[in-house]
Design a protein around this motif. Structure first.
Motif, mmCIF file in Angstrom:
data_model
loop_
_atom_site.group_PDB
_atom_site.id
_atom_site.type_symbol
_atom_site.label_atom_id
_atom_site.label_comp_id
_atom_site.label_asym_id
_atom_site.label_seq_id
_atom_site.Cartn_x
_atom_site.Cartn_y
_atom_site.Cartn_z
ATOM 1 N N PRO A 51 0.859 -1.168 0.194
ATOM 2 C CA PRO A 51 -0.087 0.060 0.069
ATOM 3 C C PRO A 51 0.884 1.175 -0.194
ATOM 4 O O PRO A 51 1.937 1.165 0.571
ATOM 5 C CB PRO A 51 -0.715 -0.232 1.332
ATOM 6 C CG PRO A 51 -0.094 -0.984 2.003
ATOM 7 C CD PRO A 51 0.771 -2.145 1.262
ATOM 8 N N CYS A 75 -3.761 7.617 -8.432
ATOM 9 C CA CYS A 75 -5.033 6.726 -8.504
ATOM 10 C C CYS A 75 -5.737 6.280 -9.581
ATOM 11 O O CYS A 75 -6.199 5.321 -9.793
ATOM 12 C CB CYS A 75 -6.000 7.465 -7.467
ATOM 13 S SG CYS A 75 -5.508 7.584 -5.693
ATOM 14 N N THR A 103 -3.149 3.839 -11.723
ATOM 15 C CA THR A 103 -2.751 2.282 -10.971
ATOM 16 C C THR A 103 -4.165 1.697 -10.596
ATOM 17 O O THR A 103 -4.147 0.616 -10.357
ATOM 18 C CB THR A 103 -1.994 2.682 -9.814
ATOM 19 O OG1 THR A 103 -2.718 3.422 -8.648
ATOM 20 C CG2 THR A 103 -0.734 3.355 -10.124
ATOM 21 N N ASN A 104 -5.369 2.389 -10.634
ATOM 22 C CA ASN A 104 -6.595 1.727 -10.023
ATOM 23 C C ASN A 104 -6.085 1.232 -8.619
ATOM 24 O O ASN A 104 -6.841 0.301 -8.161
ATOM 25 C CB ASN A 104 -7.044 1.031 -11.045
ATOM 26 C CG ASN A 104 -8.436 1.318 -11.384
ATOM 27 O OD1 ASN A 104 -8.979 2.554 -11.123
ATOM 28 N ND2 ASN A 104 -8.784 0.579 -12.518
ATOM 29 N N GLU A 105 -5.300 1.866 -7.630
ATOM 30 C CA GLU A 105 -5.036 1.702 -6.582
ATOM 31 C C GLU A 105 -5.215 2.637 -5.514
ATOM 32 O O GLU A 105 -5.290 3.993 -5.838
ATOM 33 C CB GLU A 105 -3.485 1.220 -6.174
ATOM 34 C CG GLU A 105 -3.042 0.004 -7.205
ATOM 35 C CD GLU A 105 -3.635 -1.375 -6.533
ATOM 36 O OE1 GLU A 105 -4.020 -1.374 -5.223
ATOM 37 O OE2 GLU A 105 -3.912 -2.255 -7.235
ATOM 38 N N PRO A 106 -5.906 2.422 -4.279
ATOM 39 C CA PRO A 106 -6.028 3.557 -3.164
ATOM 40 C C PRO A 106 -4.571 4.075 -2.745
ATOM 41 O O PRO A 106 -3.537 3.231 -2.798
ATOM 42 C CB PRO A 106 -6.934 2.839 -2.327
ATOM 43 C CG PRO A 106 -6.293 1.300 -2.231
ATOM 44 C CD PRO A 106 -6.349 1.050 -3.674
ATOM 45 N N ILE A 107 -4.940 5.040 -2.127
ATOM 46 C CA ILE A 107 -3.624 5.675 -1.359
ATOM 47 C C ILE A 107 -4.200 5.915 0.003
ATOM 48 O O ILE A 107 -5.478 6.293 0.157
ATOM 49 C CB ILE A 107 -3.043 7.093 -1.956
ATOM 50 C CG1 ILE A 107 -2.294 6.653 -3.157
ATOM 51 C CG2 ILE A 107 -2.145 7.689 -0.949
ATOM 52 C CD1 ILE A 107 -1.646 8.110 -3.880
ATOM 53 N N ALA A 133 -8.825 6.455 3.011
ATOM 54 C CA ALA A 133 -8.249 5.650 1.692
ATOM 55 C C ALA A 133 -8.877 6.667 0.747
ATOM 56 O O ALA A 133 -10.086 7.047 0.645
ATOM 57 C CB ALA A 133 -8.940 4.432 1.685
ATOM 58 N N MET A 193 -9.331 7.144 -3.673
ATOM 59 C CA MET A 193 -9.223 6.202 -4.614
ATOM 60 C C MET A 193 -9.866 6.911 -5.988
ATOM 61 O O MET A 193 -10.724 8.053 -5.472
ATOM 62 C CB MET A 193 -9.844 4.861 -4.415
ATOM 63 C CG MET A 193 -11.259 4.913 -4.103
ATOM 64 S SD MET A 193 -12.071 3.350 -3.685
ATOM 65 C CE MET A 193 -11.481 3.271 -2.141
ATOM 66 N N SER A 194 -9.739 6.631 -7.086
ATOM 67 C CA SER A 194 -10.588 7.080 -8.058
ATOM 68 C C SER A 194 -12.107 6.698 -8.256
ATOM 69 O O SER A 194 -12.224 5.561 -7.355
ATOM 70 C CB SER A 194 -9.976 6.652 -9.516
ATOM 71 O OG SER A 194 -10.271 5.311 -9.662
ATOM 72 N N LEU A 199 -12.590 3.250 -9.475
ATOM 73 C CA LEU A 199 -12.155 2.257 -8.405
ATOM 74 C C LEU A 199 -13.436 2.016 -7.401
ATOM 75 O O LEU A 199 -13.669 1.036 -7.253
ATOM 76 C CB LEU A 199 -10.787 2.449 -7.900
ATOM 77 C CG LEU A 199 -10.497 1.249 -6.874
ATOM 78 C CD1 LEU A 199 -10.334 -0.402 -7.356
ATOM 79 C CD2 LEU A 199 -8.985 1.543 -6.310
ATOM 80 N N TYR A 200 -13.800 3.064 -7.001
ATOM 81 C CA TYR A 200 -15.032 3.346 -5.987
ATOM 82 C C TYR A 200 -16.175 2.521 -6.673
ATOM 83 O O TYR A 200 -16.556 1.565 -6.151
ATOM 84 C CB TYR A 200 -15.347 4.681 -5.741
ATOM 85 C CG TYR A 200 -16.283 4.530 -4.745
ATOM 86 C CD1 TYR A 200 -16.169 4.414 -3.399
ATOM 87 C CD2 TYR A 200 -17.542 5.111 -5.239
ATOM 88 C CE1 TYR A 200 -17.493 4.538 -2.649
ATOM 89 C CE2 TYR A 200 -18.724 4.927 -4.465
ATOM 90 C CZ TYR A 200 -18.724 4.763 -3.226
ATOM 91 O OH TYR A 200 -19.930 4.871 -2.244
#
Length: 90
Positions: free
Chosen positions: A2, A21, A24-28, A39, A41-42, A45-46
């Motif tokens: 993460p 975000c 990568t389609n990943e959360p920060i 968290a 995210m885009s 992704l959500y």
């Protein structure tokens, strides 16, 4: 692994975090005073995550219905579907 950033990083580097975000389609994960807080995210992704959650909820409901004997025969199911199609509710 993460990605963890502080709330200060979010404020000062919003565009970089947003780009990450989206790319990568990943959360920060954002910390506040050294502790996990948010968290980020885009929207894509959500939406993907909430769609999965809704699918799992519907599958669980279906399993419960089946376990409790709340089922229809094929003929009954087709009748209900035809009624919905005729009423324009599908």
């Amino acid at each position: 692994m993460p990605i963890i950033k502080s709330s200060t990083d979010l404020r000062n580097s919003y565009n970089d975090i947003s780009t990450f975000c989206h790319n990568t389609n990943e959360p920060i994960f954002i910390t506040k005073n050294g502790r996990g807080d948010l968290a980020v995210m885009s929207i894509d992704l959500y939406n993907k995550l909430t769609s999965k959650y809704e699918l799992y909820r519907l599958l669980e409901q279906s399993e419960d219905d089946f376990s409790n004997g709340h089922t229809l025969s094929f003929e009954e199911s087709m009748k209900h579907l035809r009624e919905k199609l005729n009423n324009g509710t599908v």
